[in-house]
Design an enzyme around this catalytic site. Sequence first.
Site: not given
Length: 148
Positions: A51, A53, A82, A85
């Site tokens: 991801h 992040e 999410c 993260c």
Amino acid sequence: MSSDDMIRTAIRAAAGAGADVPIGAVVFSPSGEVLAEACNAREALGDPTAHAEILALRAAAAKFGDGWRLDGCTLAVTLEPCTMCAGALVLARVSRLVFGAWEPKTGAVGSLWDVVRDRRLNHRPEVQGGVLESECADLLERFFRTQR
């Protein structure tokens, strides 16, 4: 640097996502310098943890002077993080989170869960959500429109 400017930088980072969901994340130093920026790369790397992040946090931690701790740093991301993260930014000791669009299906910063404000955890960053929300949401809407 203003929150709007931080999110604009994250929007530019999202442009590199290619076939992946266009999410961009940028870590800023306490002085406002860009330490790292990334976009989603799950498809490109074949990695479910890639991801934006996570990638930005990893790169910033490698560059920032305090190892894995990102004390004083700000993470700006185009979409509400999410659970993975949100947990990572708490564990990295990020001081501030700024995000664009809310994510009612998987958001862990107030929408579905609120990991970053959980009083059972020993670190809770300052949070500002909904910054340039419509611009960030538009990125996602355009992407998913082409997927249908």
